[in-house]
Design a protein around this motif. Structure first.
Motif: not given
Length: 430
Positions: A275-283, A341-354
């Motif tokens: 599973t995947l989670a995302t954390a985005e700012s400028c996008t 932070g996104a990985l832990e809070r979403a309970g995902a396996d992978v998280a990507v941030a921008i």
């Protein structure tokens, strides 16, 4: 056979309507194996249309003209085409009776100017219009060439082309199959010039199939094309060239034909049960949107965070305030913390941030507009699917300068984030 497309209408020249007929006809003729070397748009002017049609007949076997078949004075295509082809116009009594009945069944009175639509050049073939009042025409022209006239509205043009022009062109070709078979290879993480340089021997020596590179936003596509009796024969001809390209640049190849990058990443996640989670700012959520544009993405997408302000990064992702103060909000340490932070809070396996500066303002000498930092965090443990063992856990960061205006920076950042996830899932990150 080669064709030229002519689109008639001042509204097209003024940009008042989008010329979707150009795309449709080019695609359909390509599937039929008919080459289109030129397209022209001309306004509702008899002299200019006459010049355009004359030029087109001089260099194409088939001229397809769209629009200008209505009943008003500025609908001149029928008259000019007949003149260029050297054919006199005559009233078709059968068309006239049919048009009168069309109006009668709708409780409307046919006006005198509608008779113009029943004028047919001598020797022309009439193409019935099931959606409107203007019939299409196939007009013989000197030198064994032909002019095909089609109505302008797409809702009339498309069914007329499919029902009447396609069978006619197939029969004109002796009933032999005409098919252009294509294969599109999609690459990310490599530029067009680098890809072309690595394939320069294939590009220089290409005959059949042909190879055409296309630069997209942060991607490169290669279109392999050949003509064959059917799809299977065409793909068999393409296969050896595709195999050679894969051998050279397979690590950058993420998908084929219509599969976009988000769908390719989703397929990798689903295949590995991750599973995947995302954390985005400028996008601003663009990565999450692309992921969820794919049907079935709920199977692998857990959650997306849009944390535009520093306070949001602290509150919702747990990014320490002193980390932001020490390194700046656009920095690799902050991108790493966002991903973790996104990985832990979403309970995902992978998280990507921008996090980045999309512009046009907000840049500094140390962090100019276009600076974007990326973070990826993963729990690890899943097999990478390539026989290289389990995927590692940990966190990775990257910092790029992306060119373009605000939208261009955001688009390129979203593509790079997805590509970063892909690289992790295929064992290429780190």
């Amino acid at each position: 056979m080669n064709a030229e497309l002519v689109f008639v209408g001042t509204e097209l020249l003024l940009g008042e309507i989008l010329n979707t007929n150009a795309q449709y006809l080019s695609q359909q003729l390509s599937l039929l194996g008919v080459d289109v070397y030129h397209q022209q748009v001309v306004g509702d002017n008899a002299a200019r249309l006459r010049a355009v049609l004359t030029q087109a007949l001089g260099r194409a076997d088939l001229v397809i003209a769209c629009g200008g078949l209505g009943p008003t004075d500025d609908d001149i295509t029928r008259e000019v085409a007949a003149e260029v082809a050297g054919r006199a116009l005559k009233l078709d009594e059968g068309l006239l009776r049919g048009l009168e009945a069309w109006f009668a069944t709708r409780g409307r009175k046919m006006t005198e100017n509608n008779r113009r639509q029943c004028m047919v050049p001598e020797g022309a073939k009439v193409l019935p219009n099931d959606r409107g009042t203007a019939p299409g025409l196939i007009i013989p022209a000197p030198g064994g060439k032909e002019i095909v006239l089609l109505p302008g509205p797409p809702g009339e043009l498309q069914p007329m082309f499919a029902r009447h022009v396609v069978p006619y062109l197939t029969a004109r070709n002796g009933g032999r199959p005409m098919r252009l078979v294509t294969r599109t290879l999609r690459f990310v993480g490599i530029g067009e010039s680098a890809l072309a340089d690595g394939l320069k021997d294939l590009l220089a020596g290409q005959t059949d199939p042909t190879i055409a590179p296309y630069a997209k936003t942060a991607e490169v596509h290669l279109r392999l094309a050949t003509r064959a009796a059917d799809q299977a024969e065409g793909l068999a001809r393409i296969a050896p060239v595709e195999a050679e390209i894969r051998a050279r640049f397979g690590r950058f190849l993420y998908g084929t034909d219509d599969e976009d990058l988000a769908a390719a990443v989703g397929r990798l996640l689903a295949d590995r049960g991750l599973t995947l989670a995302t954390a985005e700012s400028c996008t601003g959520g663009l990565v999450a949107k692309r992921i969820t544009d794919v049907a079935g993405s709920s199977a692998y997408f857990r959650m997306g965070f849009v944390t535009y302000a520093s306070e949001a990064k602290e509150r919702f992702l747990g990014v320490p305030a002193d980390l932001i103060a020490a390194h700046g909000v656009v920095s690799k340490p902050v991108a790493r913390a966002m991903a973790q932070g996104a990985l832990e809070r979403a309970g995902a396996d992978v998280a990507v941030a921008i996090t980045g500066v999309a512009g046009p303002g907000g840049g500094t000498p140390e962090t100019p507009v276009g600076t974007v930092c990326f973070g990826l965090a993963a729990r690890g443990g899943a097999e990478d699917g390539r026989g290289a063992g389990a995927l590692p856990g940990g966190a990775w960061t990257e910092r790029l300068w992306l060119h373009g205006d605000r939208e261009g920076v955001r688009e390129r950042a979203a593509v790079h984030a997805l590509a970063m996830v892909r690289r992790y899932l295929t064992g290429q990150l780190g």
